[in-house]
Design a protein around this motif. Structure first.
Motif, PDB file in Angstrom:
ATOM      1  N   TYR A  96       0.831  -1.202   0.000  1.00 50.60           N
ATOM      2  CA  TYR A  96       0.000   0.000   0.000  1.00 50.60           C
ATOM      3  C   TYR A  96       0.869   1.257   0.000  1.00 50.60           C
ATOM      4  N   LEU A  97       1.987   1.195   0.680  1.00 50.73           N
ATOM      5  CA  LEU A  97       2.895   2.337   0.679  1.00 50.73           C
ATOM      6  C   LEU A  97       3.578   2.459  -0.686  1.00 50.73           C
ATOM      7  N   GLN A  98       3.884   1.319  -1.295  1.00 55.23           N
ATOM      8  CA  GLN A  98       4.448   1.350  -2.655  1.00 55.23           C
ATOM      9  C   GLN A  98       3.440   1.990  -3.612  1.00 55.23           C
ATOM     10  N   GLN A  99       2.162   1.691  -3.401  1.00 49.32           N
ATOM     11  CA  GLN A  99       1.112   2.290  -4.235  1.00 49.32           C
ATOM     12  C   GLN A  99       1.111   3.810  -4.093  1.00 49.32           C
ATOM     13  N   LEU A 100       1.251   4.278  -2.850  1.00 47.70           N
ATOM     14  CA  LEU A 100       1.314   5.719  -2.611  1.00 47.70           C
ATOM     15  C   LEU A 100       2.524   6.327  -3.327  1.00 47.70           C
ATOM     16  N   CYS A 101       3.675   5.656  -3.222  1.00 51.11           N
ATOM     17  CA  CYS A 101       4.900   6.146  -3.896  1.00 51.11           C
ATOM     18  C   CYS A 101       4.687   6.233  -5.409  1.00 51.11           C
ATOM     19  N   LYS A 102       4.062   5.202  -5.977  1.00 54.61           N
ATOM     20  CA  LYS A 102       3.843   5.187  -7.433  1.00 54.61           C
ATOM     21  C   LYS A 102       2.890   6.304  -7.841  1.00 54.61           C
ATOM     22  N   MET A 103       1.864   6.510  -7.024  1.00 51.12           N
ATOM     23  CA  MET A 103       0.912   7.588  -7.321  1.00 51.12           C
ATOM     24  C   MET A 103       1.605   8.952  -7.260  1.00 51.12           C
ATOM     25  N   LEU A 104       2.407   9.178  -6.208  1.00 52.00           N
ATOM     26  CA  LEU A 104       3.111  10.457  -6.065  1.00 52.00           C
ATOM     27  C   LEU A 104       4.092  10.669  -7.221  1.00 52.00           C
ATOM     28  N   THR A 105       4.714   9.582  -7.666  1.00 46.87           N
ATOM     29  CA  THR A 105       5.651   9.667  -8.800  1.00 46.87           C
ATOM     30  C   THR A 105       4.912  10.107 -10.062  1.00 46.87           C
ATOM     31  N   ARG A 106       3.718   9.521 -10.290  1.00 46.91           N
ATOM     32  CA  ARG A 106       2.917   9.934 -11.452  1.00 46.91           C
ATOM     33  C   ARG A 106       2.498  11.397 -11.340  1.00 46.91           C
ATOM     34  N   MET A 107       2.403  11.900 -10.120  1.00 43.67           N
ATOM     35  CA  MET A 107       2.024  13.298  -9.900  1.00 43.67           C
ATOM     36  C   MET A 107       3.219  14.240 -10.065  1.00 43.67           C
ATOM     37  N   GLY A 108       4.410  13.651 -10.299  1.00 44.42           N
ATOM     38  CA  GLY A 108       5.590  14.485 -10.524  1.00 44.42           C
ATOM     39  C   GLY A 108       6.604  14.467  -9.396  1.00 44.42           C
ATOM     40  N   ALA A 109       6.349  13.662  -8.350  1.00 44.47           N
ATOM     41  CA  ALA A 109       7.332  13.551  -7.261  1.00 44.47           C
ATOM     42  C   ALA A 109       8.525  12.739  -7.742  1.00 44.47           C
ATOM     43  N   ASN A 110       9.665  12.930  -7.063  1.00 40.28           N
ATOM     44  CA  ASN A 110      10.886  12.231  -7.442  1.00 40.28           C
ATOM     45  C   ASN A 110      11.285  11.306  -6.290  1.00 40.28           C
ATOM     46  N   ILE A 111      10.886  10.023  -6.398  1.00 45.91           N
ATOM     47  CA  ILE A 111      11.088   9.062  -5.293  1.00 45.91           C
ATOM     48  C   ILE A 111      11.843   7.852  -5.824  1.00 45.91           C
ATOM     49  N   SER A 112      12.924   7.469  -5.148  1.00 44.11           N
ATOM     50  CA  SER A 112      13.584   6.213  -5.529  1.00 44.11           C
ATOM     51  C   SER A 112      13.684   5.295  -4.316  1.00 44.11           C
ATOM     52  N   GLY A 113      13.901   4.000  -4.583  1.00 44.01           N
ATOM     53  CA  GLY A 113      13.961   3.003  -3.506  1.00 44.01           C
ATOM     54  C   GLY A 113      12.598   2.444  -3.150  1.00 44.01           C
ATOM     55  N   ILE A 114      11.609   2.621  -4.054  1.00 48.57           N
ATOM     56  CA  ILE A 114      10.244   2.156  -3.771  1.00 48.57           C
ATOM     57  C   ILE A 114      10.239   0.644  -3.543  1.00 48.57           C
ATOM     58  N   GLY A 115       9.632   0.208  -2.449  1.00 49.39           N
ATOM     59  CA  GLY A 115       9.584  -1.221  -2.122  1.00 49.39           C
ATOM     60  C   GLY A 115      10.702  -1.629  -1.182  1.00 49.39           C
ATOM     61  N   SER A 116      11.663  -0.729  -0.938  1.00 47.70           N
ATOM     62  CA  SER A 116      12.746  -1.040   0.001  1.00 47.70           C
ATOM     63  C   SER A 116      12.513  -0.244   1.288  1.00 47.70           C
ATOM     64  N   ASN A 117      13.393  -0.440   2.265  1.00 45.52           N
ATOM     65  CA  ASN A 117      13.225   0.311   3.514  1.00 45.52           C
ATOM     66  C   ASN A 117      14.070   1.589   3.554  1.00 45.52           C
ATOM     67  N   LEU A 118      14.581   1.981   2.371  1.00 45.12           N
ATOM     68  CA  LEU A 118      15.279   3.271   2.268  1.00 45.12           C
ATOM     69  C   LEU A 118      14.690   4.039   1.090  1.00 45.12           C
TER      70      LEU A 118
END
Length: 435
Positions: free
Chosen positions: A198-220
């Motif tokens: 569910y947190l990975q889903q949030l990261c993917k959604m934010l990325t589609r919105m233009g956020a810059n997030i790496s390490g999705i699915g990991s603990n960093l």
């Protein structure tokens, strides 16, 4: 609406059941709509009390909400009424819903200040909010807690990225800090981050919105702040707690059930944990097929010692399903130790199962040993009260497998987490009435 369920148990069920959208994902995703002025469309939202309440709170904030269809909404947060957050009304609304805590991150990031009453939710032991506040303070917020009013205040002219080590891998804590960090200046790294689907889903959604997030699915997680986000469309995953519950239901009632569209690759160790209890299940397409089984035998560890099932942060076994494992084990062949590490009062409903004839030794608030009855002595129907969402569902499964009639009171606790549960169970042939 606080009714009761009247259940005539001991019937075999048959058919297909589709899991609802994930409650714990919905609460995060809905808070994220506040991060942009643009439209955000969200699909597969479960129609349940806790989620509908959060949608109402968004409406009170002045978010424009359009209902496109069942579980499908469009949100536009271009004229948020910030003063609502300081109102008496919000003190009451926010306090009733634990998920409202995740409004803090997005609102602080966009408006430079945020307020929150002490939230409510399940009585499953102390669930501290320290992780949330520590993280937001690290990003540069000033924090104040008014003990008389039970009111939290956060203020920050500007948020600045930094390295944040969480003291616990809190899902809502990670979500909150993440949502603030995407609009902060510079680079934020969140270590010991929760990594649930569910947190990975949030990261993917934010990325589609233009956020810059790496390490999705990991603990960093590494987040490079951006100045603004745009709109997107998002579809919820199915609720894995429901999926696990239906696996347990099939085994307890010796039923042949197909669980539809489960998003198998996101289920982690859940299918295997049920297999360890001897439950047969197959992955067919993206469905789980469970054949009717007269018996299921608990596996032992390789060295012959008794199986232990314990919860752990993802990708470990979710604590939300331990109560289901416990109920299902009561009719297995063999013995299992259930060790609930993460919350201290989730096992207190076992006395009800003991009243129904289950062989359970409650060792302490965290551990219970279950000696399976192998369907030789069915559970007996009884009257019970649901203490929290997950125990409520476990009791429901116990009652459906039991001989005779059971009554479950305080079913608002079940409705908070499960959409039209009686209707969907009736479709499988369950004898359940809402009174």
């Amino acid at each position: 609406m606080n009714g009761s369920f009247l259940i005539n148990g001991g019937k075999k069920l048959h058919g297909e059941i589709t899991p609802q959208g994930a409650k714990n994902e919905a609460l995060q995703i809905l808070c994220a709509v506040l991060l942009t002025d643009d439209e955000v469309r969200v699909k597969n939202i479960p129609d349940i009390h806790d989620v509908n309440r959060l949608i109402e709170i968004l409406g009170d904030f002045g978010v424009k909400i359009t209902k496109n269809g069942h579980g499908d909404y469009t949100f536009k947060s271009d004229s948020v009424n910030f003063d609502y957050m300081k109102s008496e009304e919000f003190k009451q609304d926010g306090a009733k819903l634990r998920g409202s805590i995740m409004l803090l991150g997005p609102i602080l990031a966009r408006y430079g200040e945020a307020y929150m009453p002490t939230p409510g939710g399940d009585k499953i032991g102390r669930r501290r909010l320290d992780t949330h506040f520590q993280g937001l303070v690290e990003l540069g917020a000033e924090f104040h807690y008014d003990e008389k009013e039970y009111f939290y205040t956060l203020k920050a002219k500007e948020l600045h990225g930094k390295f944040i080590l969480l003291e616990e891998a809190s899902v809502t804590g990670t979500a909150n800090i993440l949502m603030a960090a995407v609009l902060a200046k510079g680079k934020t790294r969140i270590y010991n981050a929760a990594c649930e689907p569910y947190l990975q889903q949030l990261c993917k959604m934010l990325t589609r919105m233009g956020a810059n997030i790496s390490g999705i699915g990991s603990n960093l997680l590494t987040i490079e702040g951006v100045s603004q986000l745009r709109g997107t469309e998002h579809t919820m995953l199915p609720d894995m707690v429901e999926i696990g519950s239906w696996i347990g239901l099939a085994a307890m009632t010796k039923s042949e059930i197909t669980i539809k569209n489960v998003n198998w690759k996101e289920l982690g160790v859940i299918p295997n944990t049920f297999k360890k209890l001897g439950i047969q299940l197959e992955n067919r397409g993206d469905d789980i097929y469970i054949p009717a089984q007269e018996n299921y035998k608990i596996q032992k560890f390789i060295d012959g010692s008794i199986l232990t099932v314990s919860d752990a942060p993802w990708p470990g076994f979710t604590p939300d399903l331990l109560s289901i494992i416990l109920v299902v084990a009561t009719q297995a062949k063999g013995t299992v130790l259930v060790h609930q590490k993460m919350f201290e009062s989730r096992l207190f409903f076992v006395d009800k199962l003991i009243d129904m004839g289950a062989q359970i030794i409650l060792c302490d608030p965290h551990r219970a040993t279950i000696v399976g009855l192998n369907h030789e002595y069915p559970l007996r129907g009884t009257t019970m009260i649901s203490p929290d969402i997950r125990a409520g569902n476990a009791m429901l499964i116990a009652a459906l497998s039991a001989e005779g009639t059971s009554t479950i009171h305080n079913i608002e606790q079940i409705d908070r987490g499960y959409e039209n549960i009686d209707g969907r169970l009736k479709a499988l042939g369950a004898d359940i009435e809402r009174i």
